[in-house]
Motif scaffolding. Structure first.
Motif, PDB file in Angstrom:
ATOM      1  N   MET A   1       0.832  -1.175   0.000  1.00 27.41           N
ATOM      2  CA  MET A   1       0.000   0.000   0.000  1.00 27.41           C
ATOM      3  C   MET A   1       0.879   1.243   0.000  1.00 27.41           C
ATOM      4  O   MET A   1       1.568   1.519   0.968  1.00 27.41           O
ATOM      5  CB  MET A   1      -0.919  -0.010   1.200  1.00 27.41           C
ATOM      6  CG  MET A   1      -2.035  -1.013   1.064  1.00 27.41           C
ATOM      7  SD  MET A   1      -2.985  -1.169   2.548  1.00 27.41           S
ATOM      8  CE  MET A   1      -2.239  -2.653   3.184  1.00 27.41           C
ATOM      9  N   ILE A   2       0.813   1.961  -1.087  1.00 28.85           N
ATOM     10  CA  ILE A   2       1.701   3.110  -1.229  1.00 28.85           C
ATOM     11  C   ILE A   2       1.298   4.289  -0.359  1.00 28.85           C
ATOM     12  O   ILE A   2       2.114   5.139  -0.052  1.00 28.85           O
ATOM     13  CB  ILE A   2       1.831   3.536  -2.706  1.00 28.85           C
ATOM     14  CG1 ILE A   2       0.475   3.902  -3.305  1.00 28.85           C
ATOM     15  CG2 ILE A   2       2.510   2.463  -3.506  1.00 28.85           C
ATOM     16  CD1 ILE A   2       0.529   4.380  -4.720  1.00 28.85           C
ATOM     17  N   GLY A   3       0.068   4.363   0.084  1.00 33.69           N
ATOM     18  CA  GLY A   3      -0.372   5.470   0.914  1.00 33.69           C
ATOM     19  C   GLY A   3       0.153   5.428   2.331  1.00 33.69           C
ATOM     20  O   GLY A   3       0.059   6.397   3.069  1.00 33.69           O
ATOM     21  N   THR A   4       0.719   4.322   2.745  1.00 32.46           N
ATOM     22  CA  THR A   4       1.237   4.197   4.104  1.00 32.46           C
ATOM     23  C   THR A   4       2.733   4.478   4.169  1.00 32.46           C
ATOM     24  O   THR A   4       3.367   4.238   5.181  1.00 32.46           O
ATOM     25  CB  THR A   4       0.956   2.784   4.662  1.00 32.46           C
ATOM     26  OG1 THR A   4       1.565   1.825   3.804  1.00 32.46           O
ATOM     27  CG2 THR A   4      -0.526   2.525   4.763  1.00 32.46           C
ATOM     28  N   SER A   5       3.285   5.017   3.107  1.00 30.00           N
ATOM     29  CA  SER A   5       4.712   5.316   3.049  1.00 30.00           C
ATOM     30  C   SER A   5       5.116   6.342   4.104  1.00 30.00           C
ATOM     31  O   SER A   5       4.349   7.228   4.452  1.00 30.00           O
ATOM     32  CB  SER A   5       5.056   5.860   1.661  1.00 30.00           C
ATOM     33  OG  SER A   5       6.377   6.302   1.627  1.00 30.00           O
ATOM     34  N   LYS A   6       6.309   6.232   4.613  1.00 27.14           N
ATOM     35  CA  LYS A   6       6.839   7.188   5.592  1.00 27.14           C
ATOM     36  C   LYS A   6       7.070   8.559   4.951  1.00 27.14           C
ATOM     37  O   LYS A   6       7.092   9.564   5.620  1.00 27.14           O
ATOM     38  CB  LYS A   6       8.151   6.667   6.188  1.00 27.14           C
ATOM     39  CG  LYS A   6       8.002   5.350   6.900  1.00 27.14           C
ATOM     40  CD  LYS A   6       7.267   5.505   8.203  1.00 27.14           C
ATOM     41  CE  LYS A   6       7.263   4.183   8.932  1.00 27.14           C
ATOM     42  NZ  LYS A   6       6.144   3.987   9.781  1.00 27.14           N
ATOM     43  N   THR A   8       5.344  10.870   3.335  1.00 26.14           N
ATOM     44  CA  THR A   8       3.929  11.148   3.158  1.00 26.14           C
ATOM     45  C   THR A   8       3.556  11.873   1.872  1.00 26.14           C
ATOM     46  O   THR A   8       2.634  11.470   1.198  1.00 26.14           O
ATOM     47  CB  THR A   8       3.397  11.960   4.363  1.00 26.14           C
ATOM     48  OG1 THR A   8       3.793  11.313   5.554  1.00 26.14           O
ATOM     49  CG2 THR A   8       1.909  12.063   4.337  1.00 26.14           C
ATOM     50  N   ASP A   9       4.224  12.959   1.533  1.00 25.32           N
ATOM     51  CA  ASP A   9       3.807  13.751   0.377  1.00 25.32           C
ATOM     52  C   ASP A   9       4.494  13.377  -0.931  1.00 25.32           C
ATOM     53  O   ASP A   9       4.054  13.798  -1.990  1.00 25.32           O
ATOM     54  CB  ASP A   9       4.042  15.239   0.641  1.00 25.32           C
ATOM     55  CG  ASP A   9       3.051  15.817   1.631  1.00 25.32           C
ATOM     56  OD1 ASP A   9       2.062  15.126   1.963  1.00 25.32           O
ATOM     57  OD2 ASP A   9       3.273  16.944   2.086  1.00 25.32           O
ATOM     58  N   ASN A  13       2.334  13.559  -4.454  1.00 24.04           N
ATOM     59  CA  ASN A  13       2.836  14.583  -5.369  1.00 24.04           C
ATOM     60  C   ASN A  13       3.270  13.976  -6.696  1.00 24.04           C
ATOM     61  O   ASN A  13       3.056  14.567  -7.758  1.00 24.04           O
ATOM     62  CB  ASN A  13       3.989  15.366  -4.740  1.00 24.04           C
ATOM     63  CG  ASN A  13       3.494  16.398  -3.756  1.00 24.04           C
ATOM     64  OD1 ASN A  13       2.467  17.031  -3.963  1.00 24.04           O
ATOM     65  ND2 ASN A  13       4.214  16.574  -2.669  1.00 24.04           N
ATOM     66  N   ALA A  14       3.857  12.803  -6.654  1.00 25.70           N
ATOM     67  CA  ALA A  14       4.257  12.116  -7.889  1.00 25.70           C
ATOM     68  C   ALA A  14       3.017  11.713  -8.693  1.00 25.70           C
ATOM     69  O   ALA A  14       2.999  11.848  -9.924  1.00 25.70           O
ATOM     70  CB  ALA A  14       5.107  10.890  -7.562  1.00 25.70           C
ATOM     71  N   ILE A  15       1.991  11.243  -8.010  1.00 29.57           N
ATOM     72  CA  ILE A  15       0.745  10.885  -8.691  1.00 29.57           C
ATOM     73  C   ILE A  15       0.097  12.131  -9.285  1.00 29.57           C
ATOM     74  O   ILE A  15      -0.400  12.111 -10.413  1.00 29.57           O
ATOM     75  CB  ILE A  15      -0.210  10.148  -7.733  1.00 29.57           C
ATOM     76  CG1 ILE A  15       0.356   8.769  -7.391  1.00 29.57           C
ATOM     77  CG2 ILE A  15      -1.606  10.026  -8.343  1.00 29.57           C
ATOM     78  CD1 ILE A  15      -0.367   8.043  -6.284  1.00 29.57           C
ATOM     79  N   ALA A  16       0.117  13.238  -8.545  1.00 32.53           N
ATOM     80  CA  ALA A  16      -0.437  14.496  -9.045  1.00 32.53           C
ATOM     81  C   ALA A  16       0.308  14.943 -10.304  1.00 32.53           C
ATOM     82  O   ALA A  16      -0.317  15.364 -11.285  1.00 32.53           O
ATOM     83  CB  ALA A  16      -0.367  15.570  -7.967  1.00 32.53           C
ATOM     84  N   GLU A  17       1.627  14.840 -10.296  1.00 34.99           N
ATOM     85  CA  GLU A  17       2.412  15.196 -11.481  1.00 34.99           C
ATOM     86  C   GLU A  17       2.045  14.304 -12.662  1.00 34.99           C
ATOM     87  O   GLU A  17       1.949  14.771 -13.797  1.00 34.99           O
ATOM     88  CB  GLU A  17       3.904  15.087 -11.181  1.00 34.99           C
ATOM     89  CG  GLU A  17       4.435  16.211 -10.334  1.00 34.99           C
ATOM     90  CD  GLU A  17       4.343  17.564 -11.018  1.00 34.99           C
ATOM     91  OE1 GLU A  17       4.686  17.666 -12.212  1.00 34.99           O
ATOM     92  OE2 GLU A  17       3.899  18.524 -10.363  1.00 34.99           O
ATOM     93  N   LYS A  34      -4.630   3.300   1.218  1.00 30.24           N
ATOM     94  CA  LYS A  34      -4.621   3.975   2.523  1.00 30.24           C
ATOM     95  C   LYS A  34      -4.078   5.402   2.458  1.00 30.24           C
ATOM     96  O   LYS A  34      -3.350   5.838   3.333  1.00 30.24           O
ATOM     97  CB  LYS A  34      -3.861   3.147   3.559  1.00 30.24           C
ATOM     98  CG  LYS A  34      -4.537   1.840   3.869  1.00 30.24           C
ATOM     99  CD  LYS A  34      -3.889   1.148   5.036  1.00 30.24           C
ATOM    100  CE  LYS A  34      -4.638  -0.134   5.353  1.00 30.24           C
ATOM    101  NZ  LYS A  34      -4.071  -0.826   6.501  1.00 30.24           N
ATOM    102  N   PHE A  35      -4.437   6.137   1.398  1.00 33.64           N
ATOM    103  CA  PHE A  35      -4.066   7.538   1.338  1.00 33.64           C
ATOM    104  C   PHE A  35      -4.842   8.309   2.394  1.00 33.64           C
ATOM    105  O   PHE A  35      -6.032   8.075   2.598  1.00 33.64           O
ATOM    106  CB  PHE A  35      -4.374   8.126  -0.044  1.00 33.64           C
ATOM    107  CG  PHE A  35      -3.416   7.676  -1.102  1.00 33.64           C
ATOM    108  CD1 PHE A  35      -2.089   8.062  -1.064  1.00 33.64           C
ATOM    109  CD2 PHE A  35      -3.837   6.868  -2.136  1.00 33.64           C
ATOM    110  CE1 PHE A  35      -1.195   7.653  -2.033  1.00 33.64           C
ATOM    111  CE2 PHE A  35      -2.958   6.452  -3.119  1.00 33.64           C
ATOM    112  CZ  PHE A  35      -1.635   6.844  -3.064  1.00 33.64           C
ATOM    113  N   ASN A  36      -4.175   9.259   3.056  1.00 36.08           N
ATOM    114  CA  ASN A  36      -4.831  10.059   4.082  1.00 36.08           C
ATOM    115  C   ASN A  36      -5.494  11.289   3.439  1.00 36.08           C
ATOM    116  O   ASN A  36      -5.449  11.471   2.218  1.00 36.08           O
ATOM    117  CB  ASN A  36      -3.836  10.466   5.176  1.00 36.08           C
ATOM    118  CG  ASN A  36      -2.682  11.290   4.649  1.00 36.08           C
ATOM    119  OD1 ASN A  36      -2.771  11.941   3.618  1.00 36.08           O
ATOM    120  ND2 ASN A  36      -1.569  11.262   5.371  1.00 36.08           N
TER     121      ASN A  36
END
Length: 67
Positions: A1-6, A8-9, A13-17, A34-36
């Motif tokens: 789950m990539i949303g639980t990465s330490k 956080t942004d 931000n990479a997905i937004a780009e 598990k994106f916050n």
């Protein structure tokens, strides 16, 4: 789950780009990562400016993207 990465942004931000700059991307499924709420806002803001993505799936994450 990539949303639980330490880092956080970094991932949202990479997905937004990706959403903003990759005009060949037409479908993106990032469900159940598990994106916050902060990550959801970053991704959601990018979706507002996107005019080429036809399919976007975000189920199982915190918040919603209603655009």
């Amino acid at each position: 789950m990539i949303g639980t990465s330490k880092t956080t942004d970094i991932i949202p931000n990479a997905i937004a780009e990706l959403i903003l700059n990759n005009v060949e991307l037409i479908h993106l499924d990032i469900s159940f990562n598990k994106f916050n709420l902060r990550a959801t806002k970053i991704i959601s803001d990018a979706l507002l400016k996107n005019h080429h993505l036809f399919g976007f799936h975000y189920e199982g994450n915190f918040g919603y993207t209603d655009y």
